[in-house]
Design an enzyme around this catalytic site. Structure first.
Site, short mmCIF file in Angstrom:
data_model
loop_
_atom_site.label_atom_id
_atom_site.label_comp_id
_atom_site.label_asym_id
_atom_site.label_seq_id
_atom_site.Cartn_x
_atom_site.Cartn_y
_atom_site.Cartn_z
N GLY A 14 -0.23 -5.03 1.35
CA GLY A 14 -1.57 -4.87 0.82
C GLY A 14 -1.88 -5.82 -0.31
O GLY A 14 -3.04 -6.21 -0.52
N GLU A 58 6.40 -5.86 7.56
CA GLU A 58 5.95 -4.68 8.30
C GLU A 58 6.72 -4.37 9.59
O GLU A 58 6.81 -3.21 10.00
CB GLU A 58 4.46 -4.80 8.61
CG GLU A 58 3.54 -4.64 7.39
CD GLU A 58 3.41 -5.90 6.56
OE1 GLU A 58 2.74 -5.86 5.51
OE2 GLU A 58 3.98 -6.94 6.97
N ASP A 60 -0.52 -6.82 8.78
CA ASP A 60 -1.97 -6.59 8.87
C ASP A 60 -2.69 -7.24 7.70
O ASP A 60 -2.33 -8.33 7.28
CB ASP A 60 -2.27 -5.09 8.99
CG ASP A 60 -1.86 -4.30 7.75
OD1 ASP A 60 -0.95 -4.74 7.02
OD2 ASP A 60 -2.46 -3.23 7.50
N GLY A 69 0.80 -1.20 0.00
CA GLY A 69 0.00 0.00 0.00
C GLY A 69 0.84 1.26 0.00
O GLY A 69 2.07 1.20 0.13
#
Length: 402
Positions: free
Chosen positions: A147, A170, A178, A99
């Site tokens: 993402g 991450e 996530d 992302g």
């Protein structure tokens, strides 16, 4: 470090991204004829086909794209003339490398609602993919991180190729894995998911399927043929789609190797063979079985192998807060539904936006690129149980809802 290089190349200067994001939000689907759409949504026969179309930035996902993909998936689910959904990336290098993290952190610093909106709507999209009643096929032919994992891993079918590069990196930027990482990672065999989550280790090619992240492995050059066969199916069931994918998987040439297969064999022979023999996964169990991150670090140091020493070194560079948050995330996520995990992760990402490590990690890895983040706290021992507990507390009426 190759991981950081891969992360850094997907971003543009933050001021450009912020301005571009705001313009796209206003003019969604009203692009002039000379500007290509960032995402293509089309019906081909009885298939809905999503093409992520930002190849210059490795098909990085932004809020505008999310706001186009989500309602289209909902529409196709209800459409009696759409039987299957296929998602792919343009450009030949990436499915989706993640992302627009820099835009999100810049927004978070100024209180711009983009930061909250991006994660909320991204997680809602992840849930829609996970609950999609029609066969959903992600052709992850290339870089698939962050993402991009959320756009693929929750779907019924995930097709990797020798060009697939998977990672959830991450913790290196003060975040956590996530997009539902707390759901799918603890469900990988042994402690493999925890290993991938904490270290950001990259899997490539066949290993993406061997690990359980992909459901099938197909040669990259066969992907266009596979897609054509899928869109030509007449009212296919999930079983019909699965049979087509199985046929293409059986066509893979014996001995097809990937760059990482060869590289891993040179660096750590035990690691390169691990995914060829499921029984060797006990190595992950022994090294990553502990009641704390500190215990895992001790296991790695005590083992002393080249592989263990390298992983201990990797963990020492990650955000201590992110490591402890991620450890708890996967512990809890193992017994939660995908929706429950996404609610939990939305709480965690808000905690990251309130803290400092996320901004510092993005600075060190993506902005200044000095690879020298100054974490606060700076050690695992300084991260208290109370501070981790607070990250998981309810947001009340601001909690994620579906």
């Amino acid at each position: 470090m190759l991981l950081n290089l891969n992360l850094s190349v997907i971003m543009a200067p933050s001021c450009v991204w912020l301005r571009y994001e705001r313009l796209c939000t206003i003019f969604t689907c009203q692009m002039s004829s000379h500007v290509e759409a960032e995402v293509s949504l089309e019906r081909v026969n009885r298939a809905g086909v999503i093409t992520l179309n930002r190849p210059k930035v490795l098909n990085a996902l932004n809020l505008t794209m999310i706001r186009q993909i989500f309602p289209q998936i909902q529409k196709w689910e209800k459409d009696e003339e759409t039987d299957i959904i296929i998602i792919k990336g343009a450009g030949g290098k990436a499915f989706c490398a993640g992302g627009d993290i820099r835009a999100v952190t810049e927004a978070g610093k100024t209180g711009d609602p983009l930061a909250q909106n991006f994660f909320r709507e991204e997680y809602i999209l992840n849930n829609a993919i996970g609950s999609c009643s029609k066969p959903y096929v992600a052709l992850i032919d290339g870089i698939t991180m962050g993402g991009g994992v959320g756009l693929s891993v929750h779907g019924r079918f995930r097709v990797a190729t020798e060009k697939t590069l998977f990672a959830m990196p991450e913790t290196a930027i003060g975040l956590f894995p996530d997009v539902g990482g707390g759901y799918f990672l603890p469900r990988l065999r042994g402690r493999l998911g925890l290993f991938l989550a904490l270290t950001g280790f990259r899997l490539k090619g066949r290993d993406v399927q061997r690990a359980g992240v992909a459901t099938h492995f197909v040669e990259s050059e066969k992907i266009p043929d596979l897609e054509k066969e899928l869109v030509d199916l007449k009212s296919p069931s999930a079983e019909d789609v699965g049979r087509v994918l199985d046929v293409y998987q059986r066509q893979v040439r014996t001995g097809l190797s990937t760059y990482d297969d060869l590289r891993a064999a040179q660096i750590c022979p035990a690691l390169s063979s691990r995914f060829r023999d499921v029984h060797l996964s006990i190595m992950f169990v022994s090294l990553f079985s502990s009641s704390s991150v500190e215990g895992i670090v001790q296991n790695l140091k005590a083992d002393g192998s080249e592989f263990a020493v390298k992983q201990a070194e990797t963990l020492s560079k990650m955000s201590p807060t992110s490591l402890k948050m991620t450890f708890r995330q996967l512990q809890l996520g193992a017994s939660l539904t995908l929706q429950q995990v996404l609610v939990m992760e939305y709480r965690l990402v808000q905690a990251c936006l309130r803290g400092s490590d996320f901004y510092e990690g993005v600075r060190a890895v993506l902005v200044d690129r000095d690879q020298n983040p100054r974490w606060s706290p700076s050690s695992l021992e300084e991260v208290s149980k109370q501070s981790v507990d607070q990250c998981f507390t309810s947001l009340g009426d601001k909690d994620l809802t579906f």
